[in-house]
Write an enzyme that holds these catalytic residues in place. Structure first.
Site, PDB file in Angstrom:
ATOM      1  N   HIS A 575      -8.303  -0.670   0.858  1.00 43.76           N
ATOM      2  CA  HIS A 575      -7.149   0.219   0.733  1.00 43.76           C
ATOM      3  C   HIS A 575      -7.238   1.431   1.656  1.00 43.76           C
ATOM      4  O   HIS A 575      -7.116   2.571   1.206  1.00 43.76           O
ATOM      5  CB  HIS A 575      -7.020   0.701  -0.716  1.00 43.76           C
ATOM      6  CG  HIS A 575      -6.850  -0.370  -1.718  1.00 43.76           C
ATOM      7  ND1 HIS A 575      -7.220  -0.218  -3.044  1.00 43.76           N
ATOM      8  CD2 HIS A 575      -6.352  -1.627  -1.616  1.00 43.76           C
ATOM      9  CE1 HIS A 575      -6.964  -1.332  -3.699  1.00 43.76           C
ATOM     10  NE2 HIS A 575      -6.443  -2.201  -2.849  1.00 43.76           N
ATOM     11  N   HIS A 618      -3.525   0.282  -6.344  1.00 43.79           N
ATOM     12  CA  HIS A 618      -3.598  -0.537  -5.144  1.00 43.79           C
ATOM     13  C   HIS A 618      -2.389  -0.172  -4.284  1.00 43.79           C
ATOM     14  O   HIS A 618      -1.365   0.293  -4.795  1.00 43.79           O
ATOM     15  CB  HIS A 618      -3.613  -2.011  -5.518  1.00 43.79           C
ATOM     16  CG  HIS A 618      -4.844  -2.402  -6.278  1.00 43.79           C
ATOM     17  ND1 HIS A 618      -5.693  -3.405  -5.875  1.00 43.79           N
ATOM     18  CD2 HIS A 618      -5.384  -1.908  -7.417  1.00 43.79           C
ATOM     19  CE1 HIS A 618      -6.702  -3.510  -6.737  1.00 43.79           C
ATOM     20  NE2 HIS A 618      -6.523  -2.603  -7.684  1.00 43.79           N
TER      21      HIS A 618
END
Length: 689
Positions: A575, A618
């Site tokens: 990420h 996320h």
């Protein structure tokens, strides 16, 4: 083979999975040469397009779909990777994300990371999707949203005194517009899934749903977390994502396949002569021709090539270039176009066209590790569908829809207990020393940006937000198939790194230095998270099936032990963000609230690189929401129209109410040719021999 044979009791189940994946991949493989109408060859390109989108990934294909809804607008997408047609049988099966991943192959950028001193100088790699659909085609499919608190904090940071352009209401609307939510079916409700239908979209292109098979152990997740002080979240998608829950996944429940930017936003489109997508086209630089009336540089063309040795080609730009190449690709292209810190560009041999110190700076990433436990053969067998997919409603296809989805976002009070206040005080007191010693830039604006981001992050420590994510990993850990992991992921790092170049060839990878664990607060948060994971695994009802800790084991007990173990085991949670941060110029920003690059008249960035702070989530869902709202913004500016209502979204073939109770019944049941089945059997026999 040693790993398989050391667990003879599970050998039939592992072979079943292998055979299932082989046959499933074969049955989903598209006919050779099949392309959606919009995917073209270089010979079919026009000389000029209104919009050239650089990157056909998560955000890029949203923009391509939405902008081309205007028939008077021409749109070109340049994607460095291939179409993904040849790998569609792998991409489309959710379980393949774990058992048969594309990571490490030609569809993965596999960016090397500069050796990190705080991790024993281990060589690390950042997987990123290099295929049409980008990382949405290869990721673990978690569809998790950030909270209202942190999104509003982003808006205030990006535009002090004028936070109306972005903020929760704006991003929330975009995330809802992108999705069609499908509630969990009866087959998985033993997991006690909680949700609020009103927080979800009902007619967007992308499906957000749940697998049609979830192992019984997931039902122990919420109760165990509640026992250690982390309550269940009844509606994690409406702005309060802290606590425990079973997350939605980007799975299409009409056939239990991956729902990603290509399948959702492109493949389902009717013919559009104004949209073209060229794959295997790496953008090497933007070409500028003069300045606008405001003095900003104007991009007149985009240069691209199929590989390092091929001739460079150009396509002209009528209105805008939109960079959607992600937290690595977008700053990389700006730098090679002469836009960025002058000292870096001069060192790399790139002519400086516009000094913009923040390009590649403020880099942040979620880092993670896991505590691993043994479990019983019975529990392992239940995760593998009790040894037979016949016991799964919907059979093999539903079984292969399973992905990890049990998660929790844990705040500092749960992590540190009575020491939470002292931790927050220490973080607050370290801001100035951190800004003086940890910022990988000497530019005063970038340093001020670090202070501003740091200040917001330390203020958020006092909120109910999770600062560590805890995940239940039921897919085989390195300890073998009879093991279960509880993963820990740092969500809002105080360490910031940067991305830079030392070559003038775009085909040379950038250098990525995330400065992992350079701030002591990150070490403390991960240590506390690891201790929390150990405690959770020892708490009923999880402890009823977890039979003992394997990694790190009882030998790790002191803080120094934990810190050493974390340093040896952490890696990326995939990420990265913030390298083209939406911040004021005075804070080392790269884009303004309209997503336009400072100093460039017609270049925007639309991807996860613009978020100035890391979210406790996320990044897929907020990136879809960002792209939806960006498309509306761009269309309003150029065509004086807003995006059509979500009821006309491409790819929405069924509303939740129209889906069959067991949607797997509509999955493809095409037979597999005898030669393919023989190949699968041959592979299995070879493994057993």
């Amino acid at each position: 083979m040693r790993l398989v044979r050391s667990f003879d009791a599970l050998l039939p189940f592992r072979l079943l999975i292998l055979l299932s994946l082989v046959t499933s991949s074969l049955s989903h493989h598209p006919r050779s040469g099949h392309h959606p109408r919009s995917i073209v060859t270089a010979a079919q390109l026009q000389s000029s397009y209104d919009f050239v989108i650089v990157g056909g990934g998560t955000a890029g294909l949203v923009l391509a779909s939405r902008l081309s809804e205007d028939a008077n607008t021409t749109v070109l997408v340049l994607e460095a990777g291939d179409t993904g047609d040849a790998e569609m049988g792998i991409i489309s099966v959710p379980a393949n994300a774990y058992y048969k991943s594309l990571m490490g192959g030609p569809d993965d950028w596999s960016y090397p990371v500069v050796p990190q001193p705080a991790t024993n100088n281990r060589a690390m790699v950042w997987p990123r999707g290099k295929v049409l659909g980008g990382s949405s085609a290869v990721n673990g499919m978690y569809s998790v949203r950030p909270s209202q608190i942190e999104v509003d904090a982003w808006a205030s940071l990006a535009a002090p005194g004028n936070d109306t352009v972005w903020g929760w209401d704006t991003l929330f609307a975009g995330m809802k517009k992108s999705e069609t939510f499908v509630p969990p079916g009866d087959a998985v409700q033993a997991a006690d899934i909680q949700f609020g239908t009103g927080s979800h979209g009902s007619s967007g292109p992308l499906y957000a749903s749940y697998p049609n098979f979830i192992p019984p152990l997931v039902g122990s997740w919420g109760p165990a977390l509640s026992a250690v002080g982390v309550s269940a979240s009844p509606d994690a998608y409406g702005g309060q994502n802290w606590g425990s829950y079973v997350a939605t996944s980007s799975i299409n429940p009409t056939n239990w396949t991956r729902s990603y930017s290509r399948s959702a936003y492109i493949d389902s489109l009717p013919p559009r002569s104004n949209l073209q997508i060229l794959t295997n086209a790496t953008v090497t630089r933007l070409i500028f021709n003069g300045t606008s009336s405001s003095g900003a540089l104007t991009a007149s063309a985009v240069e691209y090539a199929s590989d390092r040795t091929s001739a460079r080609n150009t396509v002209n730009v009528g209105q805008e270039v939109i960079l959607s190449s992600g937290a690595v690709g977008s700053p990389h292209i700006l730098l090679h176009s002469g836009v960025g810190p002058s000292d870096m560009l001069n060192t790399a041999g790139v002519k400086v066209l516009h000094e913009l110190p923040g390009v590649g700076q403020h880099l942040q990433d979620h880092v993670s590790t896991q505590v691993v436990f043994n479990t019983t053969s019975e529990t392992a067998a239940s995760i593998l569908a009790s040894g037979s997919t016949a016991s799964v409603p919907g059979g093999l296809t539903s079984f292969l829809s399973f992905v990890n989805s049990a998660t929790a976002y844990v705040n500092v009070t749960a992590l540190f207990g009575d020491s939470a206040g002292a931790f927050q005080t220490a973080v607050s007191g370290a801001m100035e020393s951190s800004a003086a010693s940890l910022v990988p830039s000497q530019d005063a604006t970038v340093v001020e940006g670090y202070r501003a981001i740091y200040n917001v992050s330390q203020q958020l420590l006092s909120s109910p937000l999770g600062h560590v994510e805890i995940l239940l990993n039921l897919i085989e850990t390195p300890a073998g198939p009879q093991s279960i992991g509880i993963q820990i992921a740092l969500q809002r790092p105080f360490s910031q790194g940067y991305l830079y170049i030392n070559s003038n060839n775009t085909f040379d990878y950038p250098l990525i230095d995330p400065k992992y664990l350079s701030h002591d607060a990150d070490k403390q948060l991960l240590r506390a998270g690891a201790k929390f994971a150990r405690q959770l695994g020892q708490t009923a009802p999880l402890s009823d099936t977890l039979t003992g800790e394997v990694t790190p084991g009882s030998a790790v007990s002191s803080d120094d032990d934990w810190d050493n173990w974390v340093a040896q085991t952490i890696g990326t949670e995939f990420h990265p963000s913030s390298t083209c941060a939406m911040l004021p110029l005075s804070l080392g920003g790269v884009v303004d609230p309209d997503l336009k690059v400072y100093g460039l008249a017609n270049v925007r960035v639309v991807d996860a690189s613009i978020f100035p702070i890391q979210f406790a989530s996320h990044l897929m869902a907020p990136t879809y929401g960002l792209a939806e709202q960006a498309a509306s913004m761009i269309r309003a500016e150029h065509n004086a129209v807003t995006s059509p209502s979500s009821t006309s979204s491409p790819g929405s073939t069924s509303s939740p109410a129209q889906l069959p109770k067991n949607a797997a019944a509509s999955a493809s049941t095409s037979s597999i040719p005898a030669i393919c089945l023989s190949l699968a059997i041959y592979i299995v026999i070879g493994l057993v021999a």
